[in-house]
Motif scaffolding. Structure first.
Motif, mmCIF file in Angstrom:
data_model
loop_
_atom_site.group_PDB
_atom_site.id
_atom_site.type_symbol
_atom_site.label_atom_id
_atom_site.label_comp_id
_atom_site.label_asym_id
_atom_site.label_seq_id
_atom_site.Cartn_x
_atom_site.Cartn_y
_atom_site.Cartn_z
ATOM 1 N N SER A 45 0.844 -1.157 -0.113
ATOM 2 C CA SER A 45 -0.041 -0.031 0.026
ATOM 3 C C SER A 45 0.725 1.345 0.034
ATOM 4 O O SER A 45 0.253 2.246 0.024
ATOM 5 C CB SER A 45 -0.967 0.059 1.120
ATOM 6 O OG SER A 45 -0.537 0.323 2.428
ATOM 7 N N LEU A 46 2.114 1.147 0.029
ATOM 8 C CA LEU A 46 2.988 2.273 -0.217
ATOM 9 C C LEU A 46 3.665 2.809 -1.277
ATOM 10 O O LEU A 46 3.437 3.983 -1.966
ATOM 11 C CB LEU A 46 4.193 2.189 0.816
ATOM 12 C CG LEU A 46 3.645 1.709 2.438
ATOM 13 C CD1 LEU A 46 5.068 1.221 3.219
ATOM 14 C CD2 LEU A 46 3.030 2.788 3.033
ATOM 15 N N ASP A 47 4.173 1.722 -1.852
ATOM 16 C CA ASP A 47 5.105 1.966 -3.093
ATOM 17 C C ASP A 47 4.799 0.577 -4.114
ATOM 18 O O ASP A 47 5.566 -0.230 -3.878
ATOM 19 C CB ASP A 47 6.202 2.361 -2.972
ATOM 20 C CG ASP A 47 7.181 3.045 -4.237
ATOM 21 O OD1 ASP A 47 6.698 2.183 -5.188
ATOM 22 O OD2 ASP A 47 8.053 3.796 -4.090
ATOM 23 N N PHE A 48 4.216 0.595 -5.011
ATOM 24 C CA PHE A 48 3.834 -0.394 -5.958
ATOM 25 C C PHE A 48 5.229 -1.117 -6.621
ATOM 26 O O PHE A 48 5.604 -2.333 -6.459
ATOM 27 C CB PHE A 48 2.656 -0.150 -7.095
ATOM 28 C CG PHE A 48 2.652 -1.264 -7.860
ATOM 29 C CD1 PHE A 48 2.015 -2.536 -7.522
ATOM 30 C CD2 PHE A 48 2.884 -1.560 -9.197
ATOM 31 C CE1 PHE A 48 1.582 -3.544 -8.385
ATOM 32 C CE2 PHE A 48 2.583 -2.318 -9.979
ATOM 33 C CZ PHE A 48 2.210 -3.583 -9.650
ATOM 34 N N TYR B 80 -2.311 1.407 -3.456
ATOM 35 C CA TYR B 80 -1.736 2.881 -2.911
ATOM 36 C C TYR B 80 -2.675 3.587 -1.885
ATOM 37 O O TYR B 80 -3.863 3.377 -2.212
ATOM 38 C CB TYR B 80 -1.359 3.637 -3.963
ATOM 39 C CG TYR B 80 -0.804 5.108 -3.223
ATOM 40 C CD1 TYR B 80 0.444 4.874 -2.667
ATOM 41 C CD2 TYR B 80 -1.394 6.263 -3.713
ATOM 42 C CE1 TYR B 80 1.110 6.318 -2.105
ATOM 43 C CE2 TYR B 80 -0.958 7.382 -3.251
ATOM 44 C CZ TYR B 80 0.198 7.379 -2.391
ATOM 45 O OH TYR B 80 0.644 8.699 -1.997
ATOM 46 N N ARG B 81 -2.284 3.760 -0.741
ATOM 47 C CA ARG B 81 -3.350 4.470 0.369
ATOM 48 C C ARG B 81 -4.256 3.557 0.889
ATOM 49 O O ARG B 81 -5.235 3.912 1.345
ATOM 50 C CB ARG B 81 -3.944 5.836 -0.408
ATOM 51 C CG ARG B 81 -3.005 6.871 -0.645
ATOM 52 C CD ARG B 81 -2.945 7.598 0.974
ATOM 53 N NE ARG B 81 -2.552 9.053 0.789
ATOM 54 C CZ ARG B 81 -1.191 9.204 1.148
ATOM 55 N NH1 ARG B 81 -0.358 8.205 1.404
ATOM 56 N NH2 ARG B 81 -0.873 10.420 1.218
ATOM 57 N N ARG C 76 1.256 13.175 -4.883
ATOM 58 C CA ARG C 76 1.578 12.351 -6.236
ATOM 59 C C ARG C 76 0.746 12.634 -7.109
ATOM 60 O O ARG C 76 1.214 12.202 -8.441
ATOM 61 C CB ARG C 76 1.166 10.972 -5.462
ATOM 62 C CG ARG C 76 1.461 9.895 -6.388
ATOM 63 C CD ARG C 76 1.087 8.591 -5.749
ATOM 64 N NE ARG C 76 2.125 7.737 -4.911
ATOM 65 C CZ ARG C 76 2.443 6.442 -5.462
ATOM 66 N NH1 ARG C 76 2.259 5.776 -6.234
ATOM 67 N NH2 ARG C 76 3.458 6.089 -4.544
#
Ligand SMILES: [Zn+2]
Length: 391
Positions: free
Chosen positions: A89-92, A331-332, A292
Motif C-alpha cells: 500500500s506504499l509503493d507498488f 496505494y493508500r 503524488r
C-alpha cells in the motif's frame, strides 16, 4: 486441551485469550440472523462456541465468574473480499522489487495477518500475486504457524500475456495455451479463480479503461473450467465492454466495476452476480491527500468516485448482491485499516449502516464461498466474532 481460543477485540485492536468455556455480560449483540439487541446480555460459551445468549433482566444472579465485557457489543467478524497480501500500500514498484526477497514479504504478510484479526477481520479473499505469496500465507495460517484470518486465495490470476496483470499471473498468450495448461493451473491449488478481464482505469482520463483481454466465448471457457471443479470465479473488470463480457461469461463476482451501467446492474441482479466495487483505492487518494497526483488527476478521481458511489446505491436499491472489498495493498489502502475506510465509503453511498454490516459479514462470507463465517448464533465459534464499543 485444544488450541488456545481467542476473540478479536477490535474495540481495543487486540486479541483476547479466553478459556474454552466461560461467560460474560455484554452490552448487546448484532448479527444478520438475530438482528440488533442493545440491552445487557449474558453470553456463555462452551468448547469455544456460543452456547447461550440471554437478555439479562434486573441483574439476575448468576453464580459463574464473568468476564468484564459489559462495555462491548458482540458482532460477527468482518471479511474483506478483495486484498493483496503481497502488496504494501506504499509503493507498488518498490514492492515488486522487494518480491526478490521473499523473507521480507513473509514478514510483512505475517504482520498484516495479525493486524487483520486484531481489527476484527476474520476472513480475507486474496486476489493473487504471481509468486504465490498469498497462497503461502494461506497455508501458514492453516498449518497454525501464523496467526491470522481465514485466507481464501486465488493463488495466481489468469490474464492475457502482454496485457495488464503481469504481477498477478504468468499470462496466457491465447485460449489454446490456457487449454494446454489448464489442468496444471488448477493442480497448483486455488480457492477461487481470478480472471483479469480488463486493464486499469485511467486517473487522468474519465471513462477510459485498459483493453478487454478475452472474448465472451474465451472467458466462458475459463469460467466453466472453474465451475466444473466447484470453484467460484472473481473477475477484475471495469468499463462498459469488459463488464458486459464478464456478465455474459457467467462469472460469480465483478471486482472494481468502475463505470458500471444501469443495464449491467439489472443483468447482475438477474444472474445473482455479486459486485465488489472497491471504493477505497480511488476514494482514499482523495481522503488522504498527497502530492503524488496532478490537479487534473484529482478532478478525474472525484468524478469517478461520485459516479461509483451513486451506482453502488442504485445497485443496492435494485437488490444486487454487493460485497465489501478494499483492494488492500493498493496505494493508500493499508491492510486491515483500509477496511474501515471501505465501510465508511459504503455508508456514504446512503446504504444504512447495519445493511453495510450485513454486506461486510453475511454477504462477504457468501462471496468467499465460506458461508459459515460472517454469522453470530448459537454454535458460532468465538474466534469468528469480535467485540466492538459501539455500532
Ligand atoms: Zn485486486
Amino acid at each position: 486441551m485444544g488450541e488456545p481460543t481467542f476473540i478479536s477485540c477490535s474495540a481495543k485492536r487486540k486479541l483476547i485469550q479466553i478459556p474454552d468455556q466461560g461467560a460474560a455480560v455484554i452490552a448487546g449483540y448484532w448479527s444478520p440472523e438475530l438482528g440488533l439487541c442493545t440491552q445487557s446480555v449474558l453470553l456463555k460459551w462452551k468448547d469455544g462456541r456460543i452456547s447461550s445468549l440471554q437478555p439479562l433482566r434486573n441483574l439476575e444472579s448468576c453464580s459463574e465468574k464473568k468476564l468484564p465485557w459489559d462495555s462491548y457489543i458482540i458482532l460477527p467478524g468482518w471479511l474483506d473480499v478483495h486484498v493483496h497480501l503481497a502488496l504494501d500500500s506504499l509503493d507498488f514498484y518498490q514492492c515488486l522489487e522487494n518480491w526478490a526477497h521473499p523473507s521480507l514479504i513473509e514478514e510483512n504478510m505475517k504482520g498484516y495477518l495479525q493486524h487483520y484479526l486484531e481489527m476484527g477481520i476474520v476472513g480475507i479473499r486474496d486476489g493473487g500475486d504471481l509468486p504465490g505469496f498469498s497462497w503461502l500465507a494461506k497455508n501458514r495460517v492453516n498449518e497454525g504457524v501464523w496467526t491470522g484470518p481465514k485466507v481464501i486465495s486465488v493463488h495466481e490470476a489468469v490474464n492475457r500475456a502482454g496485457m495488464y496483470g503481469r504481477f498477478l499471473g504468468r499470462g496466457f498468450k491465447d485460449i489454446l495455451e490456457w487449454q494446454e495448461k489448464e489442468r496444471d493451473f488448477f493442480d497448483q491449488g486455488i480457492d477461487q479463480l481470478k480472471v483479469v478481464v480488463t486493464g486499469l482505469i485511467k486517473f487522468d482520463d474519465y471513462q477510459v479503461v485498459g483493453p478487454t483481454q478475452w472474448t465472451v466465448e474465451e472467458l466462458r471457457e475459463l469460467v466453466e473450467a472453474a465451475h466444473r471443479r466447484g470453484i467460484l470465479v472473481m473477475a477484475h473488470a471495469s468499463g462498459e465492454e469488459g463488464i458486459s463480457v464478464a456478465i455474459a461469461a457467467g462469472v460469480d463476482s465483478i471486482e472494481h466495476g468502475y463505470y458500471m451501467t444501469t443495464q449491467h446492474i439489472e443483468l447482475m441482479r438477474e444472474e445473482k452476480i455479486a459486485w465488489v466495487p472497491t471504493v477505497a483505492p480511488i476514494g482514499n487518494i482523495l481522503k488522504y491527500p498527497s502530492d503524488r497526483y496532478s490537479s487534473h488527476e484529482i478532478d478525474t478521481l472525484k468524478r469517478i468516485l461520485e459516479t461509483q458511489l451513486a451506482k453502488i446505491n442504485e445497485a443496492y436499491r435494485l437488490n444486487v448482491r454487493l460485497g465489501v472489498g478494499t483492494d488492500a495493498g493498493a496505494y493508500r489502502v493499508p491492510h486491515a485499516k483500509g477496511f474501515y475506510d471501505e465501510l465508511d465509503w459504503m455508508a456514504q453511498t446512503g446504504i444504512p449502516k447495519l445493511e453495510v454490516y450485513r454486506l461486510a459479514t453475511q454477504e462477504n462470507a457468501r462471496i468467499c464461498g465460506v458461508p459459515e463465517l460472517g454469522r453470530l448464533n448459537i454454535g458460532t465459534p468465538m474466534n469468528q466474532l469480535q467485540l466492538v464499543n459501539d455500532l
